[in-house]
Design an enzyme around this catalytic site. Structure first.
Site, short mmCIF file in Angstrom:
data_model
loop_
_atom_site.label_atom_id
_atom_site.label_comp_id
_atom_site.label_asym_id
_atom_site.label_seq_id
_atom_site.Cartn_x
_atom_site.Cartn_y
_atom_site.Cartn_z
N ASP A 136 53.12 127.35 6.53
CA ASP A 136 52.24 127.98 5.79
C ASP A 136 52.37 129.45 5.63
OD1 ASP A 136 51.34 128.60 8.17
OD2 ASP A 136 49.18 128.03 7.92
N GLU A 137 53.20 129.79 6.75
CA GLU A 137 53.38 131.33 6.77
C GLU A 137 54.25 132.03 5.56
OE1 GLU A 137 54.73 133.07 10.37
OE2 GLU A 137 53.62 131.72 11.55
N TYR A 160 61.11 135.79 10.23
CA TYR A 160 61.03 134.29 10.45
C TYR A 160 60.26 133.56 8.88
CZ TYR A 160 58.61 129.66 11.25
OH TYR A 160 58.10 128.41 11.12
P1 NAD Z 1 60.89 124.52 18.11
O1 NAD Z 1 61.29 125.82 18.09
O2 NAD Z 1 60.01 123.83 19.25
O3 NAD Z 1 62.00 123.49 18.05
C1 NAD Z 1 63.14 123.77 17.05
C2 NAD Z 1 64.32 122.89 17.38
O4 NAD Z 1 65.53 123.11 16.62
C3 NAD Z 1 64.91 123.15 19.11
O5 NAD Z 1 65.10 121.84 19.62
C4 NAD Z 1 66.22 123.73 18.49
O6 NAD Z 1 67.11 123.60 19.78
C5 NAD Z 1 66.58 123.31 17.30
N1 NAD Z 1 67.47 124.35 16.80
C6 NAD Z 1 67.46 125.54 16.48
N2 NAD Z 1 68.60 125.88 15.89
C7 NAD Z 1 69.31 124.95 15.43
C8 NAD Z 1 70.63 124.64 14.78
N3 NAD Z 1 71.18 125.66 14.24
N4 NAD Z 1 71.08 123.39 14.53
C9 NAD Z 1 70.66 122.20 15.23
N5 NAD Z 1 69.28 122.41 15.88
C10 NAD Z 1 68.78 123.90 16.03
O7 NAD Z 1 59.97 124.31 16.96
P2 NAD Z 1 58.86 123.61 16.30
O8 NAD Z 1 57.58 124.30 16.42
O9 NAD Z 1 59.04 122.14 16.88
O10 NAD Z 1 58.94 123.57 14.68
C11 NAD Z 1 59.87 122.52 14.00
C12 NAD Z 1 59.88 123.05 12.58
O11 NAD Z 1 58.39 123.24 12.04
C13 NAD Z 1 60.57 124.34 12.29
O12 NAD Z 1 61.18 124.20 11.15
C14 NAD Z 1 59.22 125.34 11.87
O13 NAD Z 1 59.55 126.17 11.04
C15 NAD Z 1 58.06 124.15 11.32
N6 NAD Z 1 56.60 124.65 11.56
C16 NAD Z 1 56.56 124.73 12.92
C17 NAD Z 1 54.97 125.02 13.21
C18 NAD Z 1 54.29 125.25 14.48
O14 NAD Z 1 53.19 125.38 14.54
N7 NAD Z 1 54.98 125.07 15.66
C19 NAD Z 1 54.16 125.02 12.23
C20 NAD Z 1 54.70 124.96 10.61
C21 NAD Z 1 56.16 124.63 10.59
O1 DAU Z 2 51.47 128.99 10.75
C1 DAU Z 2 52.49 128.06 11.26
C2 DAU Z 2 53.58 128.84 12.07
O2 DAU Z 2 52.51 128.86 13.42
C3 DAU Z 2 54.79 128.32 12.37
O3 DAU Z 2 55.53 128.35 11.30
C4 DAU Z 2 55.50 128.98 13.63
O4 DAU Z 2 56.75 128.04 13.58
C5 DAU Z 2 54.67 128.98 14.68
O5 DAU Z 2 55.23 129.75 15.87
C6 DAU Z 2 53.17 129.72 14.53
O6 DAU Z 2 53.36 130.80 14.13
P1 DAU Z 2 52.24 132.12 14.66
O7 DAU Z 2 52.88 133.44 14.89
O8 DAU Z 2 50.86 131.68 13.99
O9 DAU Z 2 52.05 131.42 16.15
P2 DAU Z 2 52.29 132.02 17.70
O10 DAU Z 2 51.71 130.96 18.49
O11 DAU Z 2 53.21 132.96 17.87
O12 DAU Z 2 50.96 133.10 17.33
C7 DAU Z 2 49.52 132.46 17.21
C8 DAU Z 2 48.64 133.66 17.04
O13 DAU Z 2 48.29 134.31 18.25
C9 DAU Z 2 49.11 134.64 16.19
O14 DAU Z 2 47.99 135.45 15.51
C10 DAU Z 2 49.58 135.84 17.25
C11 DAU Z 2 48.80 135.71 18.62
N1 DAU Z 2 49.49 135.96 19.75
C12 DAU Z 2 50.58 135.11 19.92
C13 DAU Z 2 51.13 135.41 21.26
C14 DAU Z 2 52.42 134.52 21.50
C15 DAU Z 2 48.76 136.60 20.81
O15 DAU Z 2 47.56 137.10 20.56
N2 DAU Z 2 49.45 136.63 22.01
C16 DAU Z 2 50.57 135.94 22.30
O16 DAU Z 2 51.18 136.44 23.34
#
Ligand code: NAD
Ligand code: DAU
Length: 351
Positions: A136-137, A160
């Protein structure tokens, strides 16, 4: 039997998805997991399924065209689900370059190889699908009201989210230009088991367990829409099976919370579980540069068209998550005692 190529399957969402799929489809599917195993990739996440006959792991970079080609040559892949990414906003602010490489160039490399193996003289082989896992970002930030729909213009802010937005556009180009069967999913903040403790919810839990201060950026009033990771897996499976080629689907949790609410909620839940923690651990620190104010997803389209519904509400999801971290301290300690400490010092000591 359908063959899935999952990239980034040893990370948080990818490893949950692989486990979800094996639980649901058992021997009916074959999964190939391609992961570079960066700091965020962890094979411990897949211990439960690593010995299955219908599972293979390749330590590989999605930017490596030659080696991806070898995998496509061996296996007749039906579905590609691209989770692989650099995923942490704070790291992207520090050093955007790897985000451009993996998230943009890596995605384009994967799309190109997939096209090479799926293309026929008149179009594409049938029943194939490439899913780009986006966020959603890419829509930017909201004020107090309103929601992101699939029609909201792309307006990403951080390195990002901008790299993810670029990846979305290049994925869309493969549909618009070649009619390659793709879907893009954009989901809100996930939480649940196996999330690396650089992210907010596991960081709070980890710091509480280790009696460390909890860094809250700025005034803590930023809002995120929290989605339990298993609900996200359900949605991706639906998109693979029912999504219309070329379409974008938003996936939200309908659980908007201010960051400070999340911190207080976790402290209270841990207290109830007997942990000696208090709100005096909270420390407001320097805000994130360009910190997006509010994310909130409108999931009407995926609900109406594909029948998606979240199954796990916030209280249930948080309880499952907190219990998982308390029951898996070994998993957590292995990370927290490794390079993570260097990262933590670098990012938080000057805040
Ligand atoms: P994560 O950082 O936990 O995992 C990412 C994985 O990708 C890791 O296992 C890493 O080793 C692998 N990776 C990184 N670079 C690579 C490369 N060049 N080739 C092969 N593997 C590689 O991330 P996540 O939180 O599991 O997110 C997964 C996907 O979902 C991402 O695309 C992220 O943008 C998206 N996403 C995450 C969130 C969230 O809240 N975590 C929300 C929305 C979308
Ligand atoms: O919205 C989807 C995204 O959510 C994904 O695409 C990203 O991969 C995922 O990392 C996440 O991004 P955010 O920046 O929203 O998540 P994060 O956990 O880093 O932070 C959540 C909120 O908390 C944000 O407003 C920043 C705040 N925060 C985060 C950290 C790590 C703090 O206040 N303190 C912290 O130490």
């Amino acid at each position: 039997m359908k063959t899935y190529l999952i990239t980034g399957g040893a990370g948080f969402i990818g490893s949950n998805f692989i486990q979800y799929m094996f639980n649901k489809y058992k021997e009916e599917i074959f999964i190939i997991n391609v992961d570079k195993l960066t700091y965020a990739g962890n094979l411990d996440n897949l211990k439960k399924i690593e010995n299955l006959n219908n599972y293979r792991f390749f330590r590989e970079d999605i930017c490596n065209e030659k080696n991806l080609d070898k995998i496509f040559k061996i296996y007749d892949i039906d579905y590609v689900v691209n989770f692989a990414a650099e995923s942490h906003v704070d790291r992207s602010i520090e050093d955007p370059s790897i985000f451009v490489k993996t998230n943009i160039l890596g995605t384009q490399t994967l799309l190109e190889i997939t096209k090479k193996y799926w293309k026929t003289k008149n179009g594409f082989k049938e029943e194939k699908k490439y899913i780009q896992i986006s966020t959603d970002e890419v829509y930017g930030s909201l004020g107090e009201s309103g929601y992101f729909t699939e029609k909201t213009p792309i307006d990403s802010h951080s390195p990002y989210s901008s790299s993810k937005a670029s990846a979305d556009l290049i994925t869309k180009a493969y549909y618009d230009t070649y009619k390659m069967p793709i879907n893009i999913t954009r989901c809100s903040n996930n939480y649940g088991p196996y999330q690396f403790p650089e992210k907010f919810i596991p960081l709070i839990i980890s710091n509480c367990i280790n009696n460390k201060q909890i860094p809250v950026y700025g005034n803590g009033k930023n809002v995120r829409d929290w989605l339990y990771v298993e609900d996200h897996c359900v949605a991706i499976d639906l998109v693979i099976n029912k999504g219309i080629a070329g379409q974008v689907y938003n996936i939200g949790g309908n659980n908007e919370k201010r960051n400070i609410e999340i911190v207080k909620y976790i402290i209270c839940a841990l207290k109830n579980k007997g942990l000696n923690v208090d709100e005096d651990l909270i420390r407001h620190v320097e805000d994130r540069q360009g910190h997006d104010r509010r994310y909130a997803i409108d999931s009407t389209k995926i609900k109406a068209e594909l029948g998606f519904n979240t199954l796990i509400d916030f209280n249930k999801g948080m309880l499952k998550t907190i219990e998982w971290y308390l029951n898996n301290k070994e998993w957590l300690n292995k990370i927290v005692n490794g390079n993570y400490m260097n990262y933590y010092e670098k990012f938080y000591s000057k805040r």
